[in-house]
Design a protein around this motif. Structure first.
Motif, mmCIF file in Angstrom:
data_model
loop_
_atom_site.group_PDB
_atom_site.id
_atom_site.type_symbol
_atom_site.label_atom_id
_atom_site.label_comp_id
_atom_site.label_asym_id
_atom_site.label_seq_id
_atom_site.Cartn_x
_atom_site.Cartn_y
_atom_site.Cartn_z
ATOM 1 N N LEU A 143 0.808 -1.215 0.000
ATOM 2 C CA LEU A 143 0.000 0.000 0.000
ATOM 3 C C LEU A 143 0.846 1.273 0.000
ATOM 4 C CD1 LEU A 143 -2.810 -1.019 2.536
ATOM 5 C CD2 LEU A 143 -2.925 -1.002 0.042
ATOM 6 N N GLY A 144 2.129 1.108 0.299
ATOM 7 C CA GLY A 144 3.031 2.260 0.348
ATOM 8 C C GLY A 144 3.336 2.625 1.786
ATOM 9 N N ARG A 145 4.518 2.232 2.264
ATOM 10 C CA ARG A 145 4.834 2.413 3.676
ATOM 11 C C ARG A 145 4.766 3.883 4.105
ATOM 12 N NH1 ARG A 145 6.698 -0.603 7.764
ATOM 13 N NH2 ARG A 145 6.698 -2.404 6.364
ATOM 14 N N GLU A 146 5.290 4.762 3.288
ATOM 15 C CA GLU A 146 5.296 6.170 3.667
ATOM 16 C C GLU A 146 3.877 6.707 3.819
ATOM 17 O OE1 GLU A 146 6.967 10.463 1.972
ATOM 18 O OE2 GLU A 146 7.822 8.575 1.216
ATOM 19 N N LYS A 147 3.000 6.319 2.900
ATOM 20 C CA LYS A 147 1.612 6.774 2.982
ATOM 21 C C LYS A 147 0.902 6.163 4.197
ATOM 22 C CE LYS A 147 0.904 7.524 -1.989
ATOM 23 N NZ LYS A 147 0.127 7.122 -3.189
ATOM 24 N N GLN A 148 1.204 4.908 4.493
ATOM 25 C CA GLN A 148 0.572 4.253 5.639
ATOM 26 C C GLN A 148 1.042 4.873 6.948
ATOM 27 O OE1 GLN A 148 -1.943 2.919 3.911
ATOM 28 N NE2 GLN A 148 -1.932 1.171 5.302
ATOM 29 N N VAL A 149 2.314 5.195 7.018
ATOM 30 C CA VAL A 149 2.837 5.856 8.219
ATOM 31 C C VAL A 149 2.139 7.206 8.412
ATOM 32 C CG1 VAL A 149 4.866 6.967 9.234
ATOM 33 C CG2 VAL A 149 5.077 4.696 8.211
ATOM 34 N N GLN A 150 2.012 7.944 7.324
ATOM 35 C CA GLN A 150 1.358 9.249 7.392
ATOM 36 C C GLN A 150 -0.094 9.111 7.858
ATOM 37 O OE1 GLN A 150 1.290 11.319 3.642
ATOM 38 N NE2 GLN A 150 0.558 13.237 4.536
ATOM 39 N N ALA A 151 -0.792 8.117 7.334
ATOM 40 C CA ALA A 151 -2.189 7.903 7.706
ATOM 41 C C ALA A 151 -2.314 7.463 9.167
ATOM 42 C CB ALA A 151 -2.823 6.865 6.786
#
Length: 532
Positions: free
Chosen positions: A517-525
């Motif tokens: 899903l995209g680690r950076e995007k998941q961390v941000q969410a």
């Protein structure tokens, strides 16, 4: 001669009746087996309408507000029930577009992706907030809230901080909760307060019988004592009974039922963590489910299932509720629905149930330092869990009548109208306003003793506002993580995998989902979910 209905037959009948009207949180989130599809006909028992005063009501004549909601009568039922009065007061027509629970998320997601203007309002799971915010389909409600904070319909000061936290994501209010999903303890206060059982427990264990248990360790000990092989066997006049009941059936929310066991050992107190409620993942989306604390909680969960619960792996959520109200289980850790059922016509426990926060622990595992921390003498670390978080209103970005939609939400969620809904076992809504603990006439009308009703509501609000309260993670792909966690939790319950082995494997799959899903995007969410 008419044969008297046995307790087993009565519980089976009650279960079948509820199966025809309840929305299964699990089926909604995972588009699974579906929910009862009976349409609302002629109103819900225990619900009524009441006029609500407002300083100035806008004239909404000719406006139609379309509400997208799960097939009723629960959840969407109150919308349909109160719509006529709203039309009388405001002039607007409220139409409910009902969709089976299994199709709810896919249909709403499709509408969001296509930019559909078919709906003004969505009545959906709070845990889906990031999906619809990221798709640009859920509009911020903060301007409405700020403008109407003093409006007696909104009654912003009547909303607990815990509810405001659920409504917020990335510092903005995007949803408006009309249902409060958290887990609390139900226990037979009459049995735990019985002098004969207190003496028997003291003789068997050398300890006083806690009424109720304060820690998970006490809870397990009490549950085992009141099971067939314990010294308290025979406590029920309904035949063989057990000390505990939980959901263990595959595909039926068992991972949510593990939350009250794994969170206390693995969640760091809010004053010693970067932010409150860090659970399942650390702020960088590194899974915490294979840490010593989480695994210990899961191990105790499996232990109490094996040694203090009815045999077999077929207990679903209805069994959890009806084994308690049918006198076959002493204790449960569950959503609030057991409370209203306990005063129903088929209940055998009216006036006999106690309500308390889920048990805590005297030591927890600090994932920041990889060490166990012992609580000061006499203190208990509690982490009330908010599985599913609650049904919430969203206003869509494509609505042609967003101001009218807000007027409906504000009115339906007002202290007077919401007090009716949360007191009804047919609504599917749980108490969430502060005034729900004092405006108790609807509870009395539903068969509650006033003092009992107040204790019940106050306990739910205490879990809501607890400083260590844990919200269900609100991140894109939440259902995929939950499905994976459930699979490994069930394998542990079934004895197919040891707790540590199962959670190690689950971590591997969690990381694969995050990377996909995209680690950076998941961390941000996830950080937005935590309010970081």
């Amino acid at each position: 001669m008419t044969r008297e209905e046995t307790n087993t037959e009565r519980i089976a009948r009650m279960t079948a009746e509820v199966a025809g009207r309840s929305v299964n949180r699990r089926s909604v989130l995972k588009a699974g087996a579906g929910v009862g599809a009976a349409a609302l006909a002629g109103g819900l028992p225990g619900l009524g309408t009441t006029p609500v005063w407002a300083q100035e009501r806008p004239n909404l004549d000719g406006v139609t507000i379309k509400v997208f909601a799960p097939t009723g009568p629960t959840i969407s039922g109150p919308v349909k029930l109160h719509a006529p009065e709203f039309k009388e007061l405001y002039g607007a027509t409220v139409e409910t577009v009902e969709v089976p629970g299994a199709d709810l998320f896919p249909r709403a997601q499709q509408a969001a992706q296509s930019g559909s203007s078919d709906f003004d309002v969505l009545l959906l799971a709070n845990t889906w907030m990031p999906d619809f915010v990221n798709l640009g389909y859920a509009v911020p409600l903060q301007e409405y809230v700020d403008r109407d904070a003093e409006d007696p319909l909104l009654a912003w000061s009547d909303i607990p901080d815990g509810i405001k936290r659920k409504n917020s994501w990335d510092g903005q209010t995007y949803t408006f909760i009309v249902d409060n999903d958290n887990q609390t303890m139900f226990y037979r206060k009459d049995i735990l307060g019985d002098a004969t059982f207190q003496e028997a427990y003291r003789t068997a264990t050398g300890k006083d019988l806690p009424n109720p248990p304060q820690t998970l360790t006490e809870f397990v000990e009490v549950a085992k004592f009141f099971s067939p092989n314990g010294g308290g066997a025979g406590w029920s006049d309904q035949g063989e009974a057990y000390g505990f009941i939980t959901c263990v059936l595959r595909g039926q929310q068992s991972y949510w039922y593990s939350y009250p066991w794994t969170a206390p050992y693995s969640v760091v107190p809010s004053d010693k963590a970067p932010v409150p409620g860090i659970y399942i993942f650390d702020p960088d989306m590194n899974p915490l489910i294979n840490t010593e604390g989480y695994v210990r909680g899961l191990t105790e969960f499996v232990d109490v299932i094996k040694n203090a619960m009815r045999p077999g792996l077929d207990a679903d959520r209805n069994a959890v509720m009806f084994d308690v109200v049918g006198g076959l289980a002493l204790m449960s850790l569950d959503w609030g629905d057991t409370g209203p059922l306990s005063v129903g016509p088929d209940s055998l426990v009216k006036g006999k149930l106690g309500f308390a926060l889920t048990p805590g622990v005297t030591e927890y595992f600090d994932w920041q330092t990889d060490t166990w921390v012992t609580m000061p003498e006499g203190e208990v670390h509690r982490t009330p869990t908010h599985a599913y978080n609650g049904w919430s209103y969203y206003i869509t970005s494509q609505s042609e009548n967003p101001d009218a939609a807000w007027e409906w939400i504000k009115w339906h969620a007002s202290p007077e109208v919401s007090a009716i809904d949360v007191a009804s076992p047919q609504s599917g809504f749980q108490p969430w306003r502060i005034s729900h603990s004092t405006n108790l006439q609807a509870w009395i009308d539903a068969g509650w003793d006033e003092a009992e009703a107040q204790l019940y509501v106050e306990n739910i609000l205490a879990a809501t506002n607890h400083p260590n309260a844990v919200l269900d993670p609100r991140i894109p792909g939440a259902a995929r993580y939950q499905e994976t966690l459930e699979r490994f939790t069930n394998q542990t319950i079934a004895g197919e995998l040891q707790p540590q082995q199962a959670m190690d494997q689950c971590v591997t799959e969690f990381n694969a989902i995050t990377d996909e899903l995209g680690r950076e995007k998941q961390v941000q969410a996830y950080r937005a979910h935590l309010g970081m």
